[in-house]
Design a protein around this motif. Structure first.
Motif, PDB file in Angstrom:
ATOM      1  N   ALA A  62       0.815  -1.216   0.000  1.00  0.00           N
ATOM      2  CA  ALA A  62       0.000   0.000   0.000  1.00  0.00           C
ATOM      3  C   ALA A  62       0.847   1.264   0.000  1.00  0.00           C
ATOM      4  O   ALA A  62       0.324   2.352  -0.186  1.00  0.00           O
ATOM      5  N   THR A  63       2.147   1.145   0.205  1.00  0.00           N
ATOM      6  CA  THR A  63       3.020   2.312   0.231  1.00  0.00           C
ATOM      7  C   THR A  63       4.310   2.005  -0.516  1.00  0.00           C
ATOM      8  O   THR A  63       4.592   0.858  -0.860  1.00  0.00           O
ATOM      9  N   ASP A  64       5.096   3.052  -0.747  1.00  0.00           N
ATOM     10  CA  ASP A  64       6.416   2.879  -1.355  1.00  0.00           C
ATOM     11  C   ASP A  64       7.472   2.540  -0.307  1.00  0.00           C
ATOM     12  O   ASP A  64       8.632   2.297  -0.644  1.00  0.00           O
ATOM     13  N   LEU A  65       7.090   2.542   0.959  1.00  0.00           N
ATOM     14  CA  LEU A  65       8.039   2.260   2.032  1.00  0.00           C
ATOM     15  C   LEU A  65       8.406   0.772   2.045  1.00  0.00           C
ATOM     16  O   LEU A  65       7.556  -0.089   1.839  1.00  0.00           O
ATOM     17  N   GLU A  66       9.656   0.514   2.306  1.00  0.00           N
ATOM     18  CA  GLU A  66      10.107  -0.870   2.423  1.00  0.00           C
ATOM     19  C   GLU A  66       9.596  -1.446   3.742  1.00  0.00           C
ATOM     20  O   GLU A  66       9.871  -0.901   4.810  1.00  0.00           O
ATOM     21  N   PRO A  67       8.826  -2.534   3.700  1.00  0.00           N
ATOM     22  CA  PRO A  67       8.258  -3.070   4.945  1.00  0.00           C
ATOM     23  C   PRO A  67       9.332  -3.536   5.926  1.00  0.00           C
ATOM     24  O   PRO A  67      10.312  -4.170   5.539  1.00  0.00           O
ATOM     25  N   SER A  68       9.122  -3.192   7.174  1.00  0.00           N
ATOM     26  CA  SER A  68       9.971  -3.729   8.230  1.00  0.00           C
ATOM     27  C   SER A  68       9.433  -5.106   8.622  1.00  0.00           C
ATOM     28  O   SER A  68       8.410  -5.550   8.098  1.00  0.00           O
ATOM     29  N   TRP A  69      10.102  -5.779   9.538  1.00  0.00           N
ATOM     30  CA  TRP A  69       9.640  -7.108   9.926  1.00  0.00           C
ATOM     31  C   TRP A  69      10.006  -7.403  11.371  1.00  0.00           C
ATOM     32  O   TRP A  69      10.875  -6.760  11.959  1.00  0.00           O
ATOM     33  N   HIS A  81       1.180  -3.041   5.119  1.00  0.00           N
ATOM     34  CA  HIS A  81       0.816  -1.627   5.049  1.00  0.00           C
ATOM     35  C   HIS A  81      -0.616  -1.402   4.586  1.00  0.00           C
ATOM     36  O   HIS A  81      -1.153  -0.309   4.760  1.00  0.00           O
ATOM     37  N   ARG A  82      -1.228  -2.414   3.997  1.00  0.00           N
ATOM     38  CA  ARG A  82      -2.626  -2.259   3.576  1.00  0.00           C
ATOM     39  C   ARG A  82      -3.528  -1.986   4.767  1.00  0.00           C
ATOM     40  O   ARG A  82      -4.573  -1.340   4.639  1.00  0.00           O
ATOM     41  N   TYR A  83      -3.123  -2.483   5.922  1.00  0.00           N
ATOM     42  CA  TYR A  83      -3.921  -2.310   7.136  1.00  0.00           C
ATOM     43  C   TYR A  83      -3.245  -1.351   8.111  1.00  0.00           C
ATOM     44  O   TYR A  83      -3.513  -1.394   9.310  1.00  0.00           O
TER      45      TYR A  83
END
Length: 239
Positions: A62-69, A81-83
């Motif tokens: 949902a964003t251009d941000l690289e997901p953390s984990w 990021h969708r939620y």
């Protein structure tokens, strides 16, 4: 007389001819035009390539941000990021964990980062929509349809990091009232991670649950979302 007239004609024709580009000049103009066209085509191709890369990078996100984990008992769990699921960075997690360790049975509402940090150290309960955290002490929770705790977990502090867009402040406040039994003097200390731009609205919505004020410096998400814009708000000054 005729000789003078022809001299004038030849002179005018010579001036007109001077205005016509010579063959080398015409070639230069044509070459410049071709180069400009090539540059436009190259710029267009690079733009389309960048757009395609951006689409590929965002696919499923949902964003251009690289997901953390988070490492959840050996399993890697990435942000969704969708939620509006965002995990705190190490410094913020350590700060929140330090606060939570002052209590025996903290309730964690949408704060999986803190649940991972407290796992094995405290008798906590994580409420979250994400079933990937069921390896922890977890119960499903929906801000839109809040219900009292199924487990009857009696908590002595509540930590919450609600979505900012998908859940409005009134929905969030209503959910906390359900969890806290409607509020009142017996309401345990509440800690809320929220946008500092909406601090006044948050305090007003939760006024029946305690005197909510920002405490300490801003919090940080690991993916870099909203830097210097997330505050920690609490009903207790014992920080």
């Amino acid at each position: 007389m005729w000789a003078l007239w022809w001299r004038v004609v030849f002179l005018l024709l010579g001036q007109a001819g001077a205005l016509v580009p010579s063959p080398p000049l015409r070639c230069g103009v044509e070459a410049w035009g071709k180069k400009k066209k090539t540059n436009r085509e190259r710029a267009w191709a690079e733009r389309k390539k960048a757009e395609a890369c951006a689409v590929a990078r965002r696919r499923g996100r949902a964003t251009d941000l690289e997901p953390s984990w988070l490492a959840v008992r050996g399993t890697r769990v990435e942000e969704d990021h969708r939620y509006e699921q965002f995990f705190f960075d190490e410094a913020t997690t350590a700060r929140l964990a330090g606060l939570a360790l002052a209590y025996e049975r903290p309730l964690l509402v949408g704060v999986p980062s803190l649940a991972v940090a407290l796992d094995g150290k405290r008798d906590y309960l994580l409420l979250d929509r994400d079933e990937r955290f069921q390896e922890l002490r977890w119960e499903p929770f929906d801000f839109a349809r809040p219900c009292p705790l199924d487990s009857g977990f009696e908590f002595d502090a509540l930590f919450a990091d609600p979505p900012f867009a998908n859940v409005d402040i009134d929905q969030f406040a209503a959910a906390l009232r359900v969890l806290c039994g409607g509020g009142g003097p017996s309401t345990p200390p509440i800690f809320v991670c929220y946008s500092i731009k909406r601090a006044a609205q948050l305090a007003e919505a939760l006024r029946d649950l305690g005197h909510l004020r920002q405490r300490g410096p801003c919090l940080s998400y690991a993916c870099g979302l909203m830097p210097q814009q997330i505050g920690l708000f609490s009903t207790t000054t014992a920080l």
